[in-house]
Design a protein around this motif. Structure first.
Motif, mmCIF file in Angstrom:
data_model
loop_
_atom_site.group_PDB
_atom_site.id
_atom_site.type_symbol
_atom_site.label_atom_id
_atom_site.label_comp_id
_atom_site.label_asym_id
_atom_site.label_seq_id
_atom_site.Cartn_x
_atom_site.Cartn_y
_atom_site.Cartn_z
ATOM 1 N N LYS A 35 0.872 -1.170 0.000
ATOM 2 C CA LYS A 35 0.000 0.000 0.000
ATOM 3 C C LYS A 35 0.911 1.222 0.000
ATOM 4 C CE LYS A 35 -3.984 2.130 2.284
ATOM 5 N NZ LYS A 35 -4.735 2.207 1.011
ATOM 6 N N PHE A 36 0.854 2.009 -1.072
ATOM 7 C CA PHE A 36 1.772 3.138 -1.223
ATOM 8 C C PHE A 36 1.309 4.341 -0.408
ATOM 9 C CE2 PHE A 36 1.970 1.089 -5.570
ATOM 10 C CZ PHE A 36 3.175 0.434 -5.341
ATOM 11 N N SER A 37 2.252 4.958 0.271
ATOM 12 C CA SER A 37 1.968 6.244 0.912
ATOM 13 C C SER A 37 2.052 7.331 -0.158
ATOM 14 C CB SER A 37 2.988 6.528 2.020
ATOM 15 O OG SER A 37 4.267 6.791 1.445
ATOM 16 N N GLU A 38 1.628 8.539 0.155
ATOM 17 C CA GLU A 38 1.712 9.642 -0.809
ATOM 18 C C GLU A 38 3.162 9.932 -1.168
ATOM 19 O OE1 GLU A 38 -0.636 11.258 -2.573
ATOM 20 O OE2 GLU A 38 -1.928 9.701 -1.725
ATOM 21 N N THR A 39 4.050 9.844 -0.179
ATOM 22 C CA THR A 39 5.476 10.062 -0.440
ATOM 23 C C THR A 39 6.016 9.027 -1.417
ATOM 24 O OG1 THR A 39 5.782 11.008 1.767
ATOM 25 C CG2 THR A 39 7.762 10.224 0.643
ATOM 26 N N GLU A 40 5.607 7.780 -1.239
ATOM 27 C CA GLU A 40 6.056 6.702 -2.127
ATOM 28 C C GLU A 40 5.479 6.875 -3.535
ATOM 29 O OE1 GLU A 40 6.352 3.645 1.671
ATOM 30 O OE2 GLU A 40 4.733 3.406 0.206
ATOM 31 N N LYS A 41 4.213 7.271 -3.606
ATOM 32 C CA LYS A 41 3.597 7.512 -4.915
ATOM 33 C C LYS A 41 4.324 8.632 -5.664
ATOM 34 C CE LYS A 41 -1.119 6.110 -3.623
ATOM 35 N NZ LYS A 41 -2.493 6.594 -3.343
ATOM 36 N N ASN A 42 4.660 9.671 -4.937
ATOM 37 C CA ASN A 42 5.355 10.798 -5.564
ATOM 38 C C ASN A 42 6.740 10.394 -6.051
ATOM 39 O OD1 ASN A 42 3.232 12.589 -5.150
ATOM 40 N ND2 ASN A 42 3.992 13.243 -3.151
ATOM 41 N N ALA A 43 7.429 9.572 -5.276
ATOM 42 C CA ALA A 43 8.761 9.108 -5.683
ATOM 43 C C ALA A 43 8.677 8.274 -6.955
ATOM 44 C CB ALA A 43 9.399 8.298 -4.558
ATOM 45 N N LEU A 44 7.674 7.438 -7.055
ATOM 46 C CA LEU A 44 7.489 6.617 -8.253
ATOM 47 C C LEU A 44 7.197 7.491 -9.476
ATOM 48 C CD1 LEU A 44 5.331 3.774 -6.657
ATOM 49 C CD2 LEU A 44 7.689 3.563 -7.463
ATOM 50 N N LYS A 45 6.347 8.489 -9.276
ATOM 51 C CA LYS A 45 5.980 9.394 -10.367
ATOM 52 C C LYS A 45 7.149 10.287 -10.768
ATOM 53 C CE LYS A 45 2.611 12.974 -11.609
ATOM 54 N NZ LYS A 45 1.474 13.794 -11.109
ATOM 55 N N ASP A 46 7.821 10.875 -9.801
ATOM 56 C CA ASP A 46 8.907 11.818 -10.076
ATOM 57 C C ASP A 46 10.078 11.159 -10.793
ATOM 58 O OD1 ASP A 46 7.431 13.774 -8.841
ATOM 59 O OD2 ASP A 46 8.507 13.653 -6.923
ATOM 60 N N ASN A 47 10.272 9.869 -10.551
ATOM 61 C CA ASN A 47 11.405 9.162 -11.146
ATOM 62 C C ASN A 47 11.006 8.285 -12.332
ATOM 63 O OD1 ASN A 47 13.831 9.735 -9.261
ATOM 64 N ND2 ASN A 47 12.173 9.244 -7.844
ATOM 65 N N ASP A 48 9.754 8.489 -12.795
ATOM 66 C CA ASP A 48 9.258 7.767 -13.972
ATOM 67 C C ASP A 48 9.494 6.261 -13.841
ATOM 68 O OD1 ASP A 48 8.048 7.532 -16.473
ATOM 69 O OD2 ASP A 48 9.958 7.647 -17.542
ATOM 70 N N VAL A 49 9.173 5.738 -12.668
ATOM 71 C CA VAL A 49 9.392 4.318 -12.401
ATOM 72 C C VAL A 49 8.314 3.486 -13.096
ATOM 73 C CG1 VAL A 49 9.464 2.545 -10.599
ATOM 74 C CG2 VAL A 49 10.528 4.787 -10.213
ATOM 75 N N GLN A 50 8.767 2.530 -13.862
ATOM 76 C CA GLN A 50 7.842 1.661 -14.583
ATOM 77 C C GLN A 50 7.912 0.214 -14.119
ATOM 78 O OE1 GLN A 50 8.422 2.218 -18.818
ATOM 79 N NE2 GLN A 50 8.658 4.427 -18.580
ATOM 80 N N ARG A 51 8.928 -0.104 -13.318
ATOM 81 C CA ARG A 51 9.140 -1.499 -12.904
ATOM 82 C C ARG A 51 9.382 -1.569 -11.406
ATOM 83 N NH1 ARG A 51 13.744 -3.677 -16.224
ATOM 84 N NH2 ARG A 51 12.186 -3.615 -17.863
ATOM 85 N N LEU A 52 8.664 -2.477 -10.743
ATOM 86 C CA LEU A 52 8.820 -2.693 -9.312
ATOM 87 C C LEU A 52 9.161 -4.162 -9.050
ATOM 88 C CD1 LEU A 52 5.870 -0.756 -7.616
ATOM 89 C CD2 LEU A 52 8.308 -0.250 -7.430
ATOM 90 N N TYR A 53 10.182 -4.358 -8.235
ATOM 91 C CA TYR A 53 10.564 -5.708 -7.818
ATOM 92 C C TYR A 53 9.940 -5.954 -6.448
ATOM 93 C CZ TYR A 53 13.903 -5.769 -11.661
ATOM 94 O OH TYR A 53 14.476 -5.746 -12.915
ATOM 95 N N VAL A 54 8.896 -6.754 -6.433
ATOM 96 C CA VAL A 54 8.080 -6.905 -5.224
ATOM 97 C C VAL A 54 8.350 -8.262 -4.573
ATOM 98 C CG1 VAL A 54 5.735 -6.959 -4.306
ATOM 99 C CG2 VAL A 54 6.286 -5.433 -6.217
ATOM 100 N N ARG A 55 8.747 -8.210 -3.293
ATOM 101 C CA ARG A 55 8.928 -9.458 -2.541
ATOM 102 C C ARG A 55 7.560 -10.111 -2.349
ATOM 103 N NH1 ARG A 55 6.829 -10.803 1.691
ATOM 104 N NH2 ARG A 55 7.586 -12.485 3.037
#
Length: 334
Positions: A35-55
């Protein structure tokens, strides 16, 4: 002459472009509940993240049966359809050390549980990553397991690689995967001395030259986490995550006695942990300067340029310890 001149310019242009191509930014997500926090969502957006390695889950040994079993499978509370999700399975080395390990059965069950989680959450996937610090004694089972996962899943397969597995690859062998991810952290022993167990340039320098000879393509995983080592009477009680250095300095129950050590002035509970008077907390962090140093050393010793830098790990607590554009800065140093 004009044709040769044109071809020469084209070659130089293409070479320059290839050299300037930066790795993409990705993150590991290492919590049981996604569950993403707003800070985490912003980091994903700001860095144009397209791939997540999820445990997705760990694999350990059941305390009663001593048989492999999944530990703490992930639960998705946020939609992730906008990302390419790479399921990551962490396998404790003691699982692979079992002499009677049914490798095919374990691989089949691992793939089944990954598929079950993805089906439940409507996640499409094309790659699996296996995370295991295999040893000389466990390498036969581990290498067989990798072969079985690759054969049964029909997916692209990646594996985490430690520095010692790079330097001694002729002994530890190389798993049959499409690419590896070099975990450039957790280099030293967790101890009550002054050394940083997360990152030490002195330790990394013993291994860096070996990267030039390693035949498997490697991307890099870099640390952006911190923790504190809880010490009582010179004995280590455990690791304490999410302890903010600034908060410790403000807390009247603790006093800073060196750049990295805090002493407990009076017994107290903090974040559900009991701290006794005169206990010590050794803080271990990764600075911007550390990250730059890592990037430069890896770049100087690479066999091939990394296509991706994966930061460990996406967590609001970690993100708040860095300036907003730190991740773009790091990839620009490669």
């Amino acid at each position: 002459m004009s044709k040769r001149f044109f071809l020469g310019l084209l070659f130089l242009f293409l070479t320059a472009c290839s050299k300037n191509e930066e790795p993409i930014i990705s993150f590991y997500y290492w919590k049981t509940n996604l569950k993403f926090s707003e800070t985490e969502k912003n980091a994903l957006k700001d860095n144009d993240v397209q791939r997540l390695y999820v445990r997705y889950f760990d694999i350990g040994l059941h305390p009663q049966t001593q048989k492999p079993f999944p530990i703490s499978p992930i639960h998705f509370y946020d939609t992730v359809q906008q990302f390419e999700i790479i399921p990551v399975v962490f396998i404790q080395n003691k699982v692979m050390l079992q002499k009677d390990l049914e490798v095919h059965d374990l691989a089949a069950k691992t793939i089944h549980l990954i598929a079950e989680i993805n089906s439940k959450n409507k996640i499409k996937y094309s790659e699996i990553q296996i995370d295991c610090d295999w040893s000389l004694d466990s390498k036969d089972n581990y290498l067989k397991f990798i072969e079985q996962v690759k054969q049964l899943s029909k997916k692209k397969l990646s594996a985490t690689i430690r520095l010692h597995q790079v330097k001694y690859f002729k002994k530890t062998k190389i798993p049959n995967v499409d690419n590896g991810v070099l975990m450039f952290y957790n280099m030293g022993a967790i101890a009550n001395d002054s050394l940083n167990s997360i990152y030490s340039r002195k330790i990394s320098e013993k291994y860096l030259e070996s990267l030039k000879k390693y035949p498997l393509h490697l991307d890099y995983a870099l640390p952006v986490y911190s923790w504190a080592i809880h010490i009582r009477n010179e004995k280590i009680l455990g690791l304490r995550s999410k302890l903010n250095f600034t908060e410790l300095k403000k807390d009247k129950n603790f006093e800073q006695i060196s750049p990295i050590f805090f002493r407990v002035k009076q017994s107290n509970y903090k974040n559900g942990v009991y701290y006794q008077e005169n206990d010590l907390l050794k803080t271990e962090t990764i600075s911007k300067e550390d990250l730059k140093e890592m990037a430069e050393d890896l770049d100087d010793n690479k066999a091939q340029a990394p296509k991706e830098i994966i930061f460990y790990d996406l967590d609001e607590f970690n993100l708040n310890n860095y300036e907003k554009n730190i991740f773009k800065q790091v990839v620009s140093w490669f």
